[in-house]
Design an enzyme around this catalytic site. Sequence first.
Site, PDB file in Angstrom:
ATOM      1  N   ASP A  59     -34.955   0.582 -65.590  1.00 48.05           N
ATOM      2  CA  ASP A  59     -34.991   0.955 -67.023  1.00 48.05           C
ATOM      3  C   ASP A  59     -36.325   0.631 -67.673  1.00 48.05           C
ATOM      4  O   ASP A  59     -36.915   1.468 -68.363  1.00 48.05           O
ATOM      5  CB  ASP A  59     -33.786   0.386 -67.809  1.00 48.05           C
ATOM      6  CG  ASP A  59     -33.618  -1.118 -67.769  1.00 48.05           C
ATOM      7  OD1 ASP A  59     -34.380  -1.797 -67.047  1.00 48.05           O
ATOM      8  OD2 ASP A  59     -32.701  -1.619 -68.465  1.00 48.05           O
ATOM      9  N   ASP A  75     -28.407  -1.954 -70.772  1.00 50.04           N
ATOM     10  CA  ASP A  75     -27.172  -2.658 -71.123  1.00 50.04           C
ATOM     11  C   ASP A  75     -26.695  -2.283 -72.529  1.00 50.04           C
ATOM     12  O   ASP A  75     -25.512  -1.998 -72.750  1.00 50.04           O
ATOM     13  CB  ASP A  75     -27.387  -4.178 -71.064  1.00 50.04           C
ATOM     14  CG  ASP A  75     -27.909  -4.619 -69.724  1.00 50.04           C
ATOM     15  OD1 ASP A  75     -27.942  -3.790 -68.799  1.00 50.04           O
ATOM     16  OD2 ASP A  75     -28.287  -5.795 -69.584  1.00 50.04           O
ATOM     17  N   SER A  92     -24.296 -10.506 -73.238  1.00 46.97           N
ATOM     18  CA  SER A  92     -25.177 -10.636 -74.405  1.00 46.97           C
ATOM     19  C   SER A  92     -25.393  -9.274 -75.075  1.00 46.97           C
ATOM     20  O   SER A  92     -25.406  -9.180 -76.302  1.00 46.97           O
ATOM     21  CB  SER A  92     -26.500 -11.313 -74.046  1.00 46.97           C
ATOM     22  OG  SER A  92     -27.213 -10.561 -73.113  1.00 46.97           O
TER      23      SER A  92
HETATM   24  C1  GLA Z   1     -30.635  -6.753 -67.001  1.00 48.96           C
HETATM   25  C2  GLA Z   1     -31.421  -6.126 -68.147  1.00 48.96           C
HETATM   26  C3  GLA Z   1     -31.451  -4.600 -68.010  1.00 48.96           C
HETATM   27  C4  GLA Z   1     -31.890  -4.170 -66.626  1.00 48.96           C
HETATM   28  C5  GLA Z   1     -31.108  -4.923 -65.558  1.00 48.96           C
HETATM   29  C6  GLA Z   1     -31.604  -4.622 -64.171  1.00 48.96           C
HETATM   30  O1  GLA Z   1     -29.287  -6.418 -67.092  1.00 48.96           O
HETATM   31  O2  GLA Z   1     -30.877  -6.485 -69.385  1.00 48.96           O
HETATM   32  O3  GLA Z   1     -32.289  -4.055 -68.997  1.00 48.96           O
HETATM   33  O4  GLA Z   1     -33.256  -4.327 -66.454  1.00 48.96           O
HETATM   34  O5  GLA Z   1     -31.150  -6.318 -65.759  1.00 48.96           O
HETATM   35  O6  GLA Z   1     -31.367  -3.301 -63.848  1.00 48.96           O
END
Ligand code: GLA
Length: 378
Positions: free
Chosen positions: A36, A171, A126
């Site tokens: 991402d 997320d 979170s």
């Molecule tokens: C965490 C971060 C996301 C992403 C994942 C790995 O969840 O919050 O933005 O980078 O790790 O894919």
Amino acid sequence: MIDICVLRDEFLNRFGRDGVAYAAPGRINLIGEHTDYNGGFVFPGAVEQSITLVIRPNGGDKVNAYAVDLRLAGSFGVDDTEGPSDVNLRYVYGVVREMIHAGVDVKGFDVVYGGDVPLGAGMSSSAALECCFAFALNDIFGDGKLDRMTLARIGQATEHKYVGVMCGIMDQFASMHGRKGSLMRLDCRSGEFEYFPWQPDDYRLVLVNSRVKHELVGSPYNDRRRSCERVAEMAGVESLRDCTWEQLEDLRPELSDEDYRRARYVLGEKERVLAVCDALQKGDYETVGRQMYMTHEGLAKDYEVSCEEIDFLVDEARRIGVTGSRIMGGGFGGCTINLVKESLYENFVSEVEKSYKNRFGVYCQIIPVVIGDGARRL
Ligand code: GLA
């Protein structure tokens, strides 16, 4: 979801009246890990486990919050420029400040919140917290004027500015846009996305929580991101999404071995996400599973975000004949996500529980995946 009556009762006891309830979910991700923030694609879905809150404006300029799971109470002023030091409350504070920044006239409110997204499991508790607050505040103080993507970005900005985790958008995007029964493919650069109904007849998704606490605050997560940015800059591209294998190989002599391997993982993951999209369209879940194992290889060896317990869970999945398995989310502990044939499911669950306990002396937690809806008023 947590029993909403518990939150309502708590709100009534603390504040002497009723409030309105909202929920926002955690997420899973089928494939596309650490892509991402590299401008690539991700393949998440919202889950049923959520953060829920009961809220009501209080006519003043103070936020009075109580987190039931943590038994943590705290207050801060909406105009406070420092904010509370407690990490959990900083999420709330960050969202409030970012909403104000985005033009929503947030006033004081009373709130009670809690949830059933396991903490530290890599299921984005979170982000669920941020999205639940962002959605509620937008509804109550902003007449719903901010769209869901803007609210997701407010959650992400909260991580960056108030918590110090330089996360991508996956997320918060998933928590805001989730739809029951569907995964989503998001292009993290353009923000365009598509829903993919997830309804395989013969397969199930299940998470196995190692119960090694995954904690991105203060973790090397930010270092991984910096490695990617360094390589992108040296290759003269905006993000690793635009970096080709040839460019990476040309740069290799100038890169540290570590940065080279981080970038190698990301370039491989870009291809795997596309291969999975293709396979899903054909209903070819065996290919999906193979790509998941390959992602795990990359995350363990090149990206180095796995750990002994998680590697054990993936090895066990392979030994038992599970179609696909890999570490999910940011890494450094948490869950594996497993694509399991229906006929193998019971066997897998009981075998993996037994062998994990034998090896590490604790039970792993089995979490069946049910794809649920995104942030909403209840
Ligand atoms: C965490 C971060 C996301 C992403 C994942 C790995 O969840 O919050 O933005 O980078 O790790 O894919």
